[in-house]
Structure formats: C-alpha cells, structure tokens
Design an enzyme around this catalytic site. Structure first.
Site, PDB file in Angstrom:
ATOM      1  N   GLU A   1      -8.657  -4.680   9.184  1.00 38.25           N
ATOM      2  CA  GLU A   1      -7.573  -3.793   9.603  1.00 38.25           C
ATOM      3  C   GLU A   1      -8.102  -2.918  10.737  1.00 38.25           C
ATOM      4  OE1 GLU A   1      -4.335  -2.065   7.071  1.00 38.25           O
ATOM      5  OE2 GLU A   1      -5.608  -0.306   7.198  1.00 38.25           O
TER       6      GLU A   1
ATOM      7  N   HIS B   1     -10.531   2.458   2.960  1.00 43.35           N
ATOM      8  CA  HIS B   1      -9.418   2.515   3.910  1.00 43.35           C
ATOM      9  C   HIS B   1      -9.762   3.490   5.046  1.00 43.35           C
ATOM     10  CE1 HIS B   1      -5.479   3.493   5.598  1.00 43.35           C
ATOM     11  NE2 HIS B   1      -5.105   2.303   5.150  1.00 43.35           N
TER      12      HIS B   1
ATOM     13  N   GLY C   1      -0.167   2.188  11.411  1.00 40.35           N
ATOM     14  CA  GLY C   1       0.914   3.147  11.667  1.00 40.35           C
ATOM     15  C   GLY C   1       1.532   3.037  13.047  1.00 40.35           C
TER      16      GLY C   1
ATOM     17  N   ASN D   1       0.854  -1.188   0.000  1.00 40.29           N
ATOM     18  CA  ASN D   1       0.000   0.000   0.000  1.00 40.29           C
ATOM     19  C   ASN D   1       0.892   1.241   0.000  1.00 40.29           C
ATOM     20  OD1 ASN D   1      -1.820   1.994   0.490  1.00 40.29           O
ATOM     21  ND2 ASN D   1      -2.605   1.148   2.417  1.00 40.29           N
ATOM     22  N   TRP D   2       1.042   1.831  -1.170  1.00 42.87           N
ATOM     23  CA  TRP D   2       1.956   2.978  -1.291  1.00 42.87           C
ATOM     24  C   TRP D   2       1.433   4.263  -0.665  1.00 42.87           C
ATOM     25  CZ3 TRP D   2       4.250   3.229  -6.969  1.00 42.87           C
ATOM     26  CH2 TRP D   2       5.130   2.151  -7.132  1.00 42.87           C
ATOM     27  N   LYS D   3       0.126   4.338  -0.465  1.00 42.50           N
ATOM     28  CA  LYS D   3      -0.475   5.626  -0.060  1.00 42.50           C
ATOM     29  C   LYS D   3       0.104   6.724  -0.966  1.00 42.50           C
ATOM     30  CE  LYS D   3      -1.496   3.884   4.521  1.00 42.50           C
ATOM     31  NZ  LYS D   3      -1.489   4.075   5.969  1.00 42.50           N
TER      32      LYS D   3
ATOM     33  N   SER E   1       0.185  -2.398  10.686  1.00 40.74           N
ATOM     34  CA  SER E   1       1.517  -2.534  11.279  1.00 40.74           C
ATOM     35  C   SER E   1       2.139  -3.922  11.103  1.00 40.74           C
ATOM     36  CB  SER E   1       1.492  -2.112  12.752  1.00 40.74           C
ATOM     37  OG  SER E   1       1.084  -0.762  12.833  1.00 40.74           O
TER      38      SER E   1
HETATM   39  P1  PGA Z   1       0.892   0.267   8.050  1.00 42.68           P
HETATM   40  O1  PGA Z   1      -0.385   0.821   7.284  1.00 42.68           O
HETATM   41  O2  PGA Z   1       1.238  -1.066   7.438  1.00 42.68           O
HETATM   42  O3  PGA Z   1       1.947   1.312   7.810  1.00 42.68           O
HETATM   43  O4  PGA Z   1       0.505   0.164   9.501  1.00 42.68           O
HETATM   44  C1  PGA Z   1      -1.398  -0.073   6.960  1.00 42.68           C
HETATM   45  C2  PGA Z   1      -2.521   0.626   6.280  1.00 42.68           C
HETATM   46  O5  PGA Z   1      -2.727   1.835   6.504  1.00 42.68           O
HETATM   47  O6  PGA Z   1      -3.244  -0.007   5.490  1.00 42.68           O
END
Ligand code: PGA
Length: 271
Positions: free
Chosen positions: A175, A103, A181, A14-16, A221
């Site tokens: 999730e 998300h 994060g 997931n690059w965001k 995470s």
């Molecule tokens: P993370 O983010 O792996 O950095 O915790 C996951 C997400 O936001 O889907």
C-alpha cells in the site's frame, strides 16, 4: 517449472474508526448477513477489520457466515503491565481471525517502526492469528528513488524470525502511503511492477515456493471504478479497501468482483 500461487485471494474492509455508533455497526453487519448469507468460497477469503470496541459484536454476528473478523492493531505481549493495550491472547480468546499490522497511519501518528511491527507479527503468529503486514513507501521516499530499499527493509525487518514454516498465516499488503485516501489508486503499471518487486524480495528471504504462496494484496484508494483493473493484474492476490468499503452494499460489490476474478483464476488453473 511449476510456480505455486496462493491458494486463495483475500479482500478486507478497513473500518478504521469510521463506524461511529453501534447502530451503524449493526446496519453494516445485517447487510452483510443478508447479502452474503450464501457466500461460500474455496477461492476467496473475506475479512472485516473492525475497531476493538466493535470486534466482539461483529464477530459473534458473523459467526454463522464464512466472513472472518479481524482488528487493526494489537500489542506484542500476551499479558502483563501494559496499560491501555489489547493483547493478542485476549483477541484470540474472543475468536479473532486476523489483524493487520503496520498501517501507514500507525507509523505516522503513533511512531510505529519496523521493530514494533515485527514484534506484532510474531505475536499474531504465536497466537494463530492471520496477519496482513503493510509495506509501502511515502511520496518523499518515492521521489528520492528509495522505494526498493524501503520495501526490502520493511520485509526483512518485519518478517525477522518468521520461518518458512510459519508463513501460512502471513499476508503482505503493498500500500503506497501516498496512495491512501486519494481519488485515484496507484497506476496499474506501478501496482504490477511493485508486486513483482515484492515477490522478488520475498523470494530472497524464503525459498521460491514458500515465497510464492504468500498472498500479496494491494491497498490505496481502491474503489468500485478501479477494482476490476487492479484485481485483474495477475500479481495482485487481493484488495484492502477503506473508504470504498464503508458502505456495506458497496463492499459486497467489491467482494463479488474479487470473487469473480478468484473463480476465473482457479478455473484457468495454477500455472
Ligand atoms: P482508502 O484507505 O481505501 O480509503 O484509500 C486505504 C487504507 O488506508 O488502508
């Protein structure tokens, strides 16, 4: 009784909006092409969830590989007067394989609700785009003992009008919003019980066999230190990772670990 399991495990990066320049994108893709050149798997699907601007470039660079390319959102209408939106039809035309929907950050910063998510899910399915629908509770909901009600509402509303026959392109990702994060993921016990709950809720919506075939991933995470433990939880059918997947070499390691587990499960057989 035979219990049907998803055919494949799934992992996505997931690059965001972390890839800030074309040169970072180029570097990422060239590492993947190099290290996963011979990747061929009947038991694992890899998706890179890019920002809209990078999508076309990444998709064409990876076209010779088995790695799939997706986006982090899309609009629910195929075309029309919707300034600033990106339509599923346009994405499909460019060869988009997948999109994740709902998300936590879309909910927090853009006010996305269950109805919006449902419309986007249906837009994906109508256009033959695989969707990963996020479900998960906030810390406040967790502390108020509302987790089950929240997950149920998200599944029932998010999948409204999605018939059993349309489920082939549906993936659910649990999730917990409080686990994004962070330093640590949710505990193995929590992940396991939330996945059992998700399956139970899915089987209240669809017949047992259909519900059991929907992959249910975990996100929040995941990193190189905890992925083995998470992926070995038998109810977990794959992983979504953001920060830990931003370095392409690390993402390849996450892929290899997940692939090992997928191969092991396939060998052990579907029980
Ligand atoms: P993370 O983010 O792996 O950095 O915790 C996951 C997400 O936001 O889907």
């Amino acid at each position: 009784m035979k219990i049907f399991k998803p055919e494949k495990m799934v992992i996505f990066a997931n690059w965001k909006i972390y890839m800030r320049s074309r040169s970072e994108v180029k570097n990422y893709v060239s590492v993947l092409k190099d290290e996963l050149k011979y990747f061929k798997s009947e038991v694992l699907e890899i998706h890179i969830m890019t920002d809209f601007l990078s999508f076309d470039y990444v998709n064409s660079c990876l076209s010779e590989t088995q790695i799939k390319t997706g986006v982090q959102d899309l609009f629910w209408e195929d075309s029309g007067s919707y300034a600033g939106e990106v339509s599923p039809l346009m994405l499909k035309d460019l060869g988009c394989d997948s999109a994740y929907i709902g998300h936590s950050e879309r909910k927090t910063y853009f006010g996305e609700n269950d109805e919006d998510i449902n419309k986007k899910v249906l837009a994906c399915l109508r256009n033959g785009i695989k969707h990963f629908m996020f479900i998960g509770e906030t810390m406040q909901e967790l502390e108020a003992g509302q987790t089950e009600a929240v997950l149920k509402r998200q599944l029932v509303k998010g999948l409204e009008n999605v018939s059993g026959e349309m489920l082939e392109n549906t993936v659910i990702i649990y999730e917990p919003r409080w686990a994004i994060g962070q330093k640590n993921s949710a505990s193995a016990n929590t992940i396991s019980s939330m996945h059992v709950l998700t399956r139970k809720l899915l089987s209240e919506i669809y017949s047992g066999e259909k519900a059991n075939r929907i992959p249910v991933l975990y996100g929040g995470s995941v990193n190189l230190d905890n992925i083995r433990e998470i992926i070995s939880i038998k109810e977990v059918d794959g992983i979504g990772a953001s920060r830990a997947a931003l370095n392409p070499h690390d993402f390849v390691k996450l892929v290899r670990i997940t692939e090992e587990e997928a191969v092991r499960r396939n060998r052990v057989g579907k029980v």
